[in-house]
Design an enzyme around this catalytic site. Sequence first.
Site, PDB file in Angstrom:
ATOM      1  N   ARG A 183      42.015  53.211  47.193  1.00  0.00           N
ATOM      2  CA  ARG A 183      42.313  51.778  47.404  1.00  0.00           C
ATOM      3  C   ARG A 183      41.894  51.390  48.822  1.00  0.00           C
ATOM      4  NH1 ARG A 183      42.768  48.000  43.979  1.00  0.00           N
ATOM      5  NH2 ARG A 183      44.233  49.214  42.728  1.00  0.00           N
TER       6      ARG A 183
ATOM      7  N   ARG B   4      32.915  55.806  41.448  1.00  0.00           N
ATOM      8  CA  ARG B   4      33.956  55.825  42.491  1.00  0.00           C
ATOM      9  C   ARG B   4      35.014  56.906  42.257  1.00  0.00           C
ATOM     10  NH1 ARG B   4      38.085  50.716  41.782  1.00  0.00           N
ATOM     11  NH2 ARG B   4      38.429  50.868  39.529  1.00  0.00           N
TER      12      ARG B   4
ATOM     13  N   HIS C  59      32.311  47.282  46.556  1.00  0.00           N
ATOM     14  CA  HIS C  59      33.603  46.566  46.461  1.00  0.00           C
ATOM     15  C   HIS C  59      34.366  46.672  47.790  1.00  0.00           C
ATOM     16  CE1 HIS C  59      37.520  45.475  44.853  1.00  0.00           C
ATOM     17  NE2 HIS C  59      37.050  45.361  43.643  1.00  0.00           N
TER      18      HIS C  59
ATOM     19  N   ASP D 234      40.082  35.501  42.504  1.00  0.00           N
ATOM     20  CA  ASP D 234      39.126  36.453  41.922  1.00  0.00           C
ATOM     21  C   ASP D 234      37.920  35.630  41.492  1.00  0.00           C
ATOM     22  OD1 ASP D 234      39.465  39.147  39.450  1.00  0.00           O
ATOM     23  OD2 ASP D 234      37.799  38.508  40.744  1.00  0.00           O
TER      24      ASP D 234
ATOM     25  N   GLU E  71      32.584  41.283  48.129  1.00  0.00           N
ATOM     26  CA  GLU E  71      31.818  42.370  47.503  1.00  0.00           C
ATOM     27  C   GLU E  71      30.395  41.930  47.166  1.00  0.00           C
ATOM     28  OE1 GLU E  71      34.229  43.176  44.033  1.00  0.00           O
ATOM     29  OE2 GLU E  71      35.991  42.562  45.179  1.00  0.00           O
TER      30      GLU E  71
HETATM   31  O1  TA6 Z   1      36.418  42.754  42.301  1.00  0.00           O
HETATM   32  C1  TA6 Z   1      37.524  42.083  41.798  1.00  0.00           C
HETATM   33  C2  TA6 Z   1      38.191  42.924  40.723  1.00  0.00           C
HETATM   34  O2  TA6 Z   1      37.341  43.075  39.611  1.00  0.00           O
HETATM   35  C3  TA6 Z   1      39.508  42.270  40.367  1.00  0.00           C
HETATM   36  O3  TA6 Z   1      39.448  41.718  39.075  1.00  0.00           O
HETATM   37  C4  TA6 Z   1      40.527  43.413  40.502  1.00  0.00           C
HETATM   38  O4  TA6 Z   1      40.659  44.088  39.278  1.00  0.00           O
HETATM   39  C5  TA6 Z   1      39.860  44.262  41.588  1.00  0.00           C
HETATM   40  O5  TA6 Z   1      38.485  44.249  41.216  1.00  0.00           O
HETATM   41  C6  TA6 Z   1      40.444  45.637  41.812  1.00  0.00           C
HETATM   42  O6  TA6 Z   1      40.072  46.498  40.792  1.00  0.00           O
HETATM   43  P1  TA6 Z   1      40.634  48.023  40.842  1.00  0.00           P
HETATM   44  O7  TA6 Z   1      40.157  48.632  39.557  1.00  0.00           O
HETATM   45  O8  TA6 Z   1      40.026  48.684  42.058  1.00  0.00           O
HETATM   46  O9  TA6 Z   1      42.120  47.911  40.980  1.00  0.00           O
END
Ligand code: TA6
Length: 282
Positions: free
Chosen positions: A59, A85, A154, A198, A256
């Site tokens: 995270r 990832r 991301h 988002d 991102e």
């Molecule tokens: O990039 C935005 C997103 O797709 C959100 O919808 C949210 O799900 C975020 O990514 C985090 O995703 P993760 O799978 O890392 O918790």
Amino acid sequence: MITFTEKGKGITVLVIENKAARAEISLYGGNVLSWSPTGEKEVLFKSAKSFFEPGKTIRGGIPVCFPWFGPNQADPKSPPHGFARTSLWRLASVCETPKDTTVILELESNAETKAKWPHEFILTLEVSIGKKLAVTLTTANTGKADFGVTTALHTYFSIGDIKKTSVGGFDKCAYIDRIGEKTIRQQTGDVRISGETDRVYLSGKKCTINDNKKERTIIIESDSFPDTVIWNPWIEKAKAIVDLEDDEYRRFICVEAGSVLENVIMVKGDSSVSQTMTLSLA
Ligand code: TA6
């Protein structure tokens, strides 16, 4: 100078230190965990509750979304944002110059990846660490058949306070609002966050994170990423995310560089596509 350290449950992390900056890169996930130019505060955010164990996502830092962004349309049971990832990458090379250090990591298709996604590939992450941070993701199709991917870097940015932060560069730009019913809207002025956000901006051009608390501006430039995703979970969603402290939503914003949703990148057999994101401080 390059040294190795370990985080969590056996996660090998490269520590890169040179005159211009310090960075950390996890071989697990090919994640750039940290980048701080000399004399500057950390630019990337990592949750205090992030897991560092095989099978779990990290995270924070710069998770690599590949070979799909978001849910896998072909198999909704697959993990969101693909398997890059949560895969172990190999260190291919390190090159140090007086100005910067370039690290290249690789992830090659194998039986495990082919069971999830039936294609042969070599994914390369080239990270140049200096006064700027340049991250190039190259998708090489080592098979004969063409394939399509959606990708994103991301990136979690460390900010002083989400309520005192804006993102510039998208005035009059169309975006897909992914909260509730997917809606196409047009941005007016800077992007400000006042709730769960988002959004997919249909533009990969230069943008800036204006952090009024830390009094700094982060510049994001990208090449061959047609989209920019902006995400912050806000209060309620943050509470539901196990690897995030309840109040950490205030201290990060995800901006991102990506080729997501309908922007599928087609990679012909025996060819490759490179996409670059460059970060700097104003
Ligand atoms: O990039 C935005 C997103 O797709 C959100 O919808 C949210 O799900 C975020 O990514 C985090 O995703 P993760 O799978 O890392 O918790």
